[in-house]
Design a protein around this motif. Sequence first.
Motif, PDB file in Angstrom:
ATOM      1  N   GLU A 112       8.745   2.262  -1.779  1.00 56.64           N
ATOM      2  CA  GLU A 112       7.512   1.611  -2.214  1.00 56.64           C
ATOM      3  C   GLU A 112       7.652   0.103  -1.995  1.00 56.64           C
ATOM      4  O   GLU A 112       8.651  -0.498  -2.398  1.00 56.64           O
ATOM      5  N   GLU A 115       4.137  -4.856  -2.902  1.00 58.98           N
ATOM      6  CA  GLU A 115       2.674  -4.877  -3.049  1.00 58.98           C
ATOM      7  C   GLU A 115       2.169  -3.550  -3.598  1.00 58.98           C
ATOM      8  O   GLU A 115       1.279  -3.520  -4.455  1.00 58.98           O
ATOM      9  N   GLU A 116       2.746  -2.444  -3.126  1.00 58.68           N
ATOM     10  CA  GLU A 116       2.352  -1.118  -3.632  1.00 58.68           C
ATOM     11  C   GLU A 116       2.757  -0.965  -5.092  1.00 58.68           C
ATOM     12  O   GLU A 116       2.005  -0.416  -5.907  1.00 58.68           O
ATOM     13  N   GLU A 119       0.332  -2.981  -7.267  1.00 57.88           N
ATOM     14  CA  GLU A 119      -0.952  -2.260  -7.360  1.00 57.88           C
ATOM     15  C   GLU A 119      -0.841  -1.086  -8.326  1.00 57.88           C
ATOM     16  O   GLU A 119      -1.692  -0.889  -9.194  1.00 57.88           O
ATOM     17  N   ARG A 120       0.224  -0.313  -8.196  1.00 61.21           N
ATOM     18  CA  ARG A 120       0.410   0.865  -9.059  1.00 61.21           C
ATOM     19  C   ARG A 120       0.575   0.463 -10.515  1.00 61.21           C
ATOM     20  O   ARG A 120      -0.066   1.018 -11.408  1.00 61.21           O
TER      21      ARG A 120
END
Length: 189
Positions: A112, A115-116, A119-120
């Motif tokens: 991951e 940035e992911e 966001e999560r």
Amino acid sequence: MSEYRDLLERAGKFHGDICGGIVMGTKLAIHGMEKMEMTPGKKDKRLIVYTEIDRCISDAIMSVTQTSLGKKSLKPMGYGKFAATFVNIETGQALRLVDREANNKDERSDDETIEELIERVDNTPGEELFDVQQVSVKIDKNDLPGKPLEIVKCRACGETVMDGKHHIKGGHTYCSSCFTGSYYTLVED
């Protein structure tokens, strides 16, 4: 921009970059303060936070809670755990938050991107990320914020010791370094 993103940016600036510990620590601190009915990002003199790891997550917690070592409102415990305890010193209420993913390697995704992850975490309620435990914390009067209650001199080295961190032997006061040993050794010139 969300409250989380604003506080994440502040924590990242304080720490020097935004890494996984800053991402999770920011969310943990927000969730902890909200559970304590305090405002994330604002100093609250009723709050003491015990961090259990000396890693990035602690910088995020310090940034979001506005606690500090110098004000005696941040207490690093050095347990090596992704957890922190939030204590309201007026009411005695204490909540320990544990990063669930840190304890469940199967739930983490090693590929991951940051940035992911941001966001999560931004879109996941704190209840899904952290275990919250009601705990009891006994705080010594010398560990509370405010002026030192005890100031003594070490009989062996002559250095000042504050906040009840001294030892007494044979009616004399000693600092921890002289009494039990130190992390440093004096080097003779």
